[in-house]
Scaffold this active site. Structure first.
Site: not given
Ligand SMILES: O=C(O)C[C@@H](Cc1ccccc1)[C@H](O)SCc1ccccc1
Ligand SMILES: [Zn+2]
Length: 158
Positions: A101, A143-144, A147
């Site tokens: 990351c 993953h994004e 966020h």
């Protein structure tokens, strides 16, 4: 090319915010943020980046898959802005894979992710897209997407 932005590091509360829905995609400042996010991902050699990683609390990220050491057969993608993304459906199959990351430099972890996901998002020209992603692109998306809810990959390392 827009200039790249400073990346929020773990420990900065801005990274743990719940990002807000984008309601005016054609807004000039939003379009400039998209350009800056793309420039930042390219400058950082990233395969993705989310707005909270530059302290902008919008539900928006870039996916920019390309072949790399760990995922040599990842597809080469044009950096794509995904606005107000949703995961519509996912496989029962879960796969563990290495992740890093940009907000957690120097640390890699083995993260479980859905192998396949069906997603919906709006692109920067306000067109709604519904697509199925698998493997590395599905991993980047998840993953994004995390966020946007203040989640980082370390929270998921088993
Ligand atoms: O911090 C970010 O969101 C960028 C992440 C994106 C990523 C998603 C899934 C799996 C790995 C990375 C990376 O730090 S970009 C750097 C990178 C590039 C290729 C492979 C692994 C890490
Ligand atoms: Zn990240």
């Amino acid at each position: 090319m827009a200039e790249s932005l400073q990346i929020t590091q773990l420990g900065n509360p801005a990274l743990r915010q719940q990002a807000q829905f984008v309601d005016n995609i054609q807004d000039k400042r939003l379009q400039q943020l998209i350009d800056a996010l793309i420039a930042t991902a390219v400058a950082s050699n990233g395969v993705g980046i989310a707005a909270p990683q530059v302290s902008q609390s919008f539900r928006l990220f870039i996916v920019a898959s390309r072949p790399n050491l760990r995922y040599p057969n990842a597809p080469q993608m044009e950096p794509t802005a995904m606005i107000n993304p949703q995961i519509i459906a996912h496989s029962t199959e879960i796969v563990k894979g290495w992740e890093g990351c940009l907000s957690v430099p120097g640390i890699r972890g083995l993260v479980p992710r859905y192998q396949t996901i069906e997603v919906e998002y709006t692109s920067r020209n306000s067109k709604v897209h519904r697509q199925v992603f698998t493997d590395f692109v599905a991993r980047i998306f998840q993953h994004e997407y995390d966020h946007l809810d203040g989640i980082v990959f370390l929270d998921r390392v088993e």
